[in-house]
Design an enzyme around this catalytic site. Structure first.
Site, PDB file in Angstrom:
ATOM      1  N   GLU A  65     -14.194  81.429  28.007  1.00 22.35           N
ATOM      2  CA  GLU A  65     -14.855  80.658  26.939  1.00 22.35           C
ATOM      3  C   GLU A  65     -14.124  79.336  26.763  1.00 22.35           C
ATOM      4  OE1 GLU A  65     -15.952  82.645  23.306  1.00 22.35           O
ATOM      5  OE2 GLU A  65     -16.469  80.743  22.329  1.00 22.35           O
ATOM      6  N   GLU A  90      -8.698  76.637  24.054  1.00 21.45           N
ATOM      7  CA  GLU A  90      -8.873  75.937  22.775  1.00 21.45           C
ATOM      8  C   GLU A  90      -7.587  75.189  22.435  1.00 21.45           C
ATOM      9  OE1 GLU A  90     -11.560  75.425  20.444  1.00 21.45           O
ATOM     10  OE2 GLU A  90      -9.946  74.066  19.927  1.00 21.45           O
ATOM     11  N   ASP A 139     -18.403  69.765  21.285  1.00 23.64           N
ATOM     12  CA  ASP A 139     -18.466  68.548  20.470  1.00 23.64           C
ATOM     13  C   ASP A 139     -19.548  67.630  21.044  1.00 23.64           C
ATOM     14  OD1 ASP A 139     -16.309  69.236  18.737  1.00 23.64           O
ATOM     15  OD2 ASP A 139     -14.913  68.742  20.344  1.00 23.64           O
ATOM     16  N   LYS A 143     -22.468  59.207  19.748  1.00 25.38           N
ATOM     17  CA  LYS A 143     -22.582  57.775  20.057  1.00 25.38           C
ATOM     18  C   LYS A 143     -22.598  57.557  21.569  1.00 25.38           C
ATOM     19  CE  LYS A 143     -20.279  56.235  15.909  1.00 25.38           C
ATOM     20  NZ  LYS A 143     -18.985  56.060  15.300  1.00 25.38           N
ATOM     21  N   ASP A 175     -26.636  72.502  18.690  1.00 21.01           N
ATOM     22  CA  ASP A 175     -27.587  72.227  17.607  1.00 21.01           C
ATOM     23  C   ASP A 175     -27.917  70.740  17.602  1.00 21.01           C
ATOM     24  OD1 ASP A 175     -24.923  71.586  16.873  1.00 21.01           O
ATOM     25  OD2 ASP A 175     -25.550  71.400  14.781  1.00 21.01           O
ATOM     26  N   ARG A 212     -19.126  80.276  14.312  1.00 25.10           N
ATOM     27  CA  ARG A 212     -18.951  79.536  13.061  1.00 25.10           C
ATOM     28  C   ARG A 212     -19.835  78.278  13.042  1.00 25.10           C
ATOM     29  NH1 ARG A 212     -14.244  79.708   9.967  1.00 25.10           N
ATOM     30  NH2 ARG A 212     -13.619  77.736   9.036  1.00 25.10           N
ATOM     31  N   TYR A 213     -19.867  77.568  14.160  1.00 23.24           N
ATOM     32  CA  TYR A 213     -20.664  76.338  14.202  1.00 23.24           C
ATOM     33  C   TYR A 213     -22.155  76.616  14.134  1.00 23.24           C
ATOM     34  CZ  TYR A 213     -17.305  72.651  14.369  1.00 23.24           C
ATOM     35  OH  TYR A 213     -16.337  71.755  14.000  1.00 23.24           O
ATOM     36  N   GLU A 214     -22.571  77.705  14.735  1.00 18.22           N
ATOM     37  CA  GLU A 214     -23.999  78.045  14.626  1.00 18.22           C
ATOM     38  C   GLU A 214     -24.349  78.298  13.159  1.00 18.22           C
ATOM     39  OE1 GLU A 214     -25.452  81.486  16.841  1.00 18.22           O
ATOM     40  OE2 GLU A 214     -27.111  81.599  15.411  1.00 18.22           O
TER      41      GLU A 214
HETATM   42  C1  LIG Z   1     -17.784  72.003  17.709  1.00 26.51           C
HETATM   43  S1  LIG Z   1     -16.456  73.062  18.048  1.00 26.51           S
HETATM   44  C2  LIG Z   1     -17.257  74.609  18.415  1.00 26.51           C
HETATM   45  C3  LIG Z   1     -16.340  75.780  18.283  1.00 26.51           C
HETATM   46  C4  LIG Z   1     -16.956  77.160  18.593  1.00 26.51           C
HETATM   47  N1  LIG Z   1     -17.367  77.250  19.975  1.00 26.51           N
HETATM   48  C5  LIG Z   1     -18.115  77.458  17.676  1.00 26.51           C
HETATM   49  O1  LIG Z   1     -19.264  77.496  18.164  1.00 26.51           O
HETATM   50  O2  LIG Z   1     -17.882  77.688  16.489  1.00 26.51           O
HETATM   51  C6  LIG Z   1     -15.939  72.525  19.664  1.00 26.51           C
HETATM   52  C7  LIG Z   1     -14.600  73.108  20.064  1.00 26.51           C
HETATM   53  O3  LIG Z   1     -14.283  72.693  21.390  1.00 26.51           O
HETATM   54  C8  LIG Z   1     -12.892  72.410  21.451  1.00 26.51           C
HETATM   55  N2  LIG Z   1     -12.667  71.480  22.572  1.00 26.51           N
HETATM   56  C9  LIG Z   1     -12.953  70.165  22.612  1.00 26.51           C
HETATM   57  N3  LIG Z   1     -12.599  69.632  23.788  1.00 26.51           N
HETATM   58  C10 LIG Z   1     -12.070  70.653  24.517  1.00 26.51           C
HETATM   59  C11 LIG Z   1     -11.500  70.734  25.823  1.00 26.51           C
HETATM   60  N4  LIG Z   1     -11.422  69.653  26.608  1.00 26.51           N
HETATM   61  N5  LIG Z   1     -11.040  71.932  26.242  1.00 26.51           N
HETATM   62  C12 LIG Z   1     -11.129  73.042  25.449  1.00 26.51           C
HETATM   63  N6  LIG Z   1     -11.667  73.015  24.219  1.00 26.51           N
HETATM   64  C13 LIG Z   1     -12.123  71.842  23.756  1.00 26.51           C
HETATM   65  C14 LIG Z   1     -12.572  71.794  20.092  1.00 26.51           C
HETATM   66  O4  LIG Z   1     -11.197  71.874  19.757  1.00 26.51           O
HETATM   67  C15 LIG Z   1     -13.456  72.623  19.174  1.00 26.51           C
HETATM   68  O5  LIG Z   1     -12.783  73.761  18.673  1.00 26.51           O
END
Ligand SMILES: C[S@@+](CC[C@H](N)C(=O)[O-])C[C@H]1O[C@@H](n2cnc3c(N)ncnc32)[C@H](O)[C@@H]1O
Length: 237
Positions: A65, A90, A139, A143, A175, A212-214
């Site tokens: 993941e 993460e 993420d 932009k 989303d 959580r994000y969903e």
């Molecule tokens: C919007 S959050 C979504 C978290 C989780 N998957 C959820 O659905 O609740 C995106 C996550 O990706 C992680 N992330 C961003 N760039 C990353 C990278 N290059 N390698 C690993 N994780 C990364 C961020 O730290 C963040 O926790």
């Protein structure tokens, strides 16, 4: 159909998101210090990672993941699939601390963690070694000038195509309508991935718990898309 030639592996960390949020509570710091050393994946320059060797006993398969956030999905999959070795990536330390609490509370033994840019690990994983990959609510970087920061990108997809076993599944969710279009362009347009979510993109399968994000997206009235892809066999039978 010919597969794309390998894209140079990213060897340099290029992280754009947060690594740290609120200061860890003392209990969390203690947990990190006590549990993490045994679970942490550390890269040695020039040495590929042998994923099965990360786990103390034999595993049936390895799942990965990327960006697990607070780790609730990863923990759920690990409990539900005790024979699978789960690797979670993460860099956000508060999310890692949350997952460690879950690992301890539920006595989960089949998770290993990479606490850095997932692309550094992808470059070191061997070909044909991973059975399932989750990239849930990455993420979106909405932009246009930030699109190059998106984790779904040609170099990353080339690594996924290389490390995934024939028939392995890639699951993604977003989303963000702009990111959805981007994913469809990049992944549907990639010759080794076949979309298997079909007309059912609006629903998760029963073996896919919400993150959580969903939940945050749903509370804000945003619908999510759930995408499943299969890695085409390297040699058609
Ligand atoms: C919007 S959050 C979504 C978290 C989780 N998957 C959820 O659905 O609740 C995106 C996550 O990706 C992680 N992330 C961003 N760039 C990353 C990278 N290059 N390698 C690993 N994780 C990364 C961020 O730290 C963040 O926790």
């Amino acid at each position: 159909m010919r597969e794309r030639s390998g894209t140079p592996a990213p060897r340099r960390r290029i992280l754009y998101g947060r690594r740290r949020g609120r200061r860890l509570r003392s209990g969390q710091r203690e947990l990190v210090g006590r549990l993490l050393p045994a679970l942490d994946i550390r890269l040695t320059p020039g040495e590929p990672v042998a994923p099965a060797a990360l786990f103390p006993s034999e595993v049936d398969d390895i799942w990965l993941e990327i960006g697990f956030g607070g780790g609730e999905h990863l923990a759920w999959q690990a409990c539900r699939n005790p024979g699978i070795g789960m690797i979670g990536c993460e860099p956000f330390v508060n999310g890692v601390a949350r997952l460690l609490a879950e690992i301890e509370a539920r006595n989960i033994g089949n998770i290993r963690l990479f606490r850095d840019d997932a692309r550094l690990l992808l470059a070191e994983l061997p070909e044909d070694s991973i059975g399932r990959i989750f990239i849930l609510f990455p993420d979106p970087w909405p932009k246009a000038r930030h699109h190059k920061r998106r984790i779904v990108s040609e170099p990353v997809l080339s690594h996924l195509a290389r490390i995934m076993r024939d028939g392995a599944e890639l699951r993604m969710a977003t989303d963000d309508p702009g990111y959805l279009e981007w994913i469809l362009d990049h992944v549907d347009g990639h010759e080794v991935f076949t979309e298997v979510s079909g007309a059912d993109r609006g629903n998760r399968t029963a073996d896919w718990p919400p993150t959580r994000y969903e939940r945050k997206a749903a509370a804000a009235g945003r619908a999510s898309a759930f995408l499943r892809y299969s890695r085409r066999p390297r040699r058609p039978s």
